[in-house]
Motif scaffolding. Structure first.
Motif, PDB file in Angstrom:
ATOM      1  N   LEU A   1     -12.311 -16.307  14.814  1.00  0.00           N
ATOM      2  CA  LEU A   1     -11.996 -15.279  13.954  1.00  0.00           C
ATOM      3  C   LEU A   1     -10.736 -14.554  14.469  1.00  0.00           C
ATOM      4  N   PHE A   2     -10.420 -14.821  15.914  1.00  0.00           N
ATOM      5  CA  PHE A   2      -9.356 -14.199  16.488  1.00  0.00           C
ATOM      6  C   PHE A   2      -8.079 -14.973  15.859  1.00  0.00           C
ATOM      7  N   GLY A   3      -8.350 -16.475  15.530  1.00  0.00           N
ATOM      8  CA  GLY A   3      -7.397 -17.090  14.974  1.00  0.00           C
ATOM      9  C   GLY A   3      -7.136 -16.974  13.731  1.00  0.00           C
ATOM     10  N   LEU A   4      -8.185 -16.478  12.744  1.00  0.00           N
ATOM     11  CA  LEU A   4      -8.005 -16.172  11.427  1.00  0.00           C
ATOM     12  C   LEU A   4      -7.200 -14.584  11.340  1.00  0.00           C
ATOM     13  N   ALA A   5      -7.485 -13.837  12.204  1.00  0.00           N
ATOM     14  CA  ALA A   5      -6.852 -12.674  12.373  1.00  0.00           C
ATOM     15  C   ALA A   5      -5.162 -12.677  12.510  1.00  0.00           C
ATOM     16  N   GLU A   6      -4.876 -13.594  13.381  1.00  0.00           N
ATOM     17  CA  GLU A   6      -3.447 -14.150  13.342  1.00  0.00           C
ATOM     18  C   GLU A   6      -2.936 -14.594  12.125  1.00  0.00           C
ATOM     19  N   PHE A   7      -3.646 -15.434  11.512  1.00  0.00           N
ATOM     20  CA  PHE A   7      -3.167 -16.157  10.333  1.00  0.00           C
ATOM     21  C   PHE A   7      -3.066 -14.912   9.254  1.00  0.00           C
ATOM     22  N   LEU A   8      -4.005 -14.121   9.319  1.00  0.00           N
ATOM     23  CA  LEU A   8      -4.008 -13.152   8.159  1.00  0.00           C
ATOM     24  C   LEU A   8      -2.917 -12.206   8.291  1.00  0.00           C
ATOM     25  N   LYS A   9      -2.244 -11.997   9.355  1.00  0.00           N
ATOM     26  CA  LYS A   9      -1.152 -11.141   9.778  1.00  0.00           C
ATOM     27  C   LYS A   9      -0.151 -11.184   8.749  1.00  0.00           C
ATOM     28  N   ASP A  10       0.163 -12.429   8.402  1.00  0.00           N
ATOM     29  CA  ASP A  10       1.068 -12.486   7.296  1.00  0.00           C
ATOM     30  C   ASP A  10       0.890 -12.464   5.767  1.00  0.00           C
ATOM     31  N   ALA A  11      -0.330 -12.221   5.632  1.00  0.00           N
ATOM     32  CA  ALA A  11      -0.856 -12.157   4.282  1.00  0.00           C
ATOM     33  C   ALA A  11      -0.574 -10.911   3.521  1.00  0.00           C
ATOM     34  N   PRO A  12      -0.177 -11.039   2.103  1.00  0.00           N
ATOM     35  CA  PRO A  12       0.046  -9.743   1.526  1.00  0.00           C
ATOM     36  C   PRO A  12      -1.069  -8.528   1.940  1.00  0.00           C
ATOM     37  N   LYS A  13      -0.477  -7.386   2.118  1.00  0.00           N
ATOM     38  CA  LYS A  13      -1.355  -6.270   2.482  1.00  0.00           C
ATOM     39  C   LYS A  13      -2.553  -5.978   1.503  1.00  0.00           C
ATOM     40  N   GLU A  14      -2.014  -6.162   0.197  1.00  0.00           N
ATOM     41  CA  GLU A  14      -3.078  -5.828  -0.913  1.00  0.00           C
ATOM     42  C   GLU A  14      -4.038  -6.867  -1.075  1.00  0.00           C
ATOM     43  N   GLU A  15      -3.826  -8.030  -0.630  1.00  0.00           N
ATOM     44  CA  GLU A  15      -4.579  -8.979  -0.920  1.00  0.00           C
ATOM     45  C   GLU A  15      -5.882  -8.907  -0.239  1.00  0.00           C
ATOM     46  N   LYS A  16      -7.119  -9.138  -1.139  1.00  0.00           N
ATOM     47  CA  LYS A  16      -8.517  -9.099  -0.342  1.00  0.00           C
ATOM     48  C   LYS A  16      -8.947 -10.460   0.297  1.00  0.00           C
ATOM     49  N   PHE A  17      -9.907 -10.586   0.957  1.00  0.00           N
ATOM     50  CA  PHE A  17     -10.187 -11.548   1.638  1.00  0.00           C
ATOM     51  C   PHE A  17     -11.881 -11.376   2.072  1.00  0.00           C
TER      52      PHE A  17
END
Length: 102
Positions: free
Chosen positions: A55-71
């Motif tokens: 989960l920590f690794g996924l959080a780092e990965f998602l830092k670069d995702a578009p802010k409006e993108e839902k996951f």
């Protein structure tokens, strides 16, 4: 919406949407984000923290995702449901069991 499955093993069912499998283990047939259990050092090793390391690794990965993108995050054996299943788990008094058709 982007779907992410956290787990040391692949799901035992076929998710209805494409997803990224976030795991310390490599499964070549899956679209994966590999987060080794020892990525954050001895104190945060996944063999102690279980899937929290991923989960920590996924959080780092998602830092670069578009802010409006839902996951959506699911674990290969734990789900959130809008309705209560009928079968209470035998080993967790706060959880319910379901089969693959549920």
């Amino acid at each position: 919406m982007k779907y992410n499955c956290i787990g040391h093993k692949p799901p035992t069912f076929l998710p209805s949407e494409p997803y990224i499998h976030v795991s310390p283990n490599i499964y070549p047939e899956l679209n994966q984000l590999i987060v080794p259990d020892d990525l954050y050092g001895e104190k945060f090793d996944g063999r102690i923290l279980s899937e929290y390391t991923q989960l920590f690794g996924l959080a780092e990965f998602l830092k670069d995702a578009p802010k409006e993108e839902k996951f959506y995050i699911f674990q290969y054996r734990k789900f959130i449901s809008l309705r209560q299943p009928e079968t209470l788990s035998t080993n967790l008094i706060y959880a319910y069991s379901v089969n693959s058709s549920d």
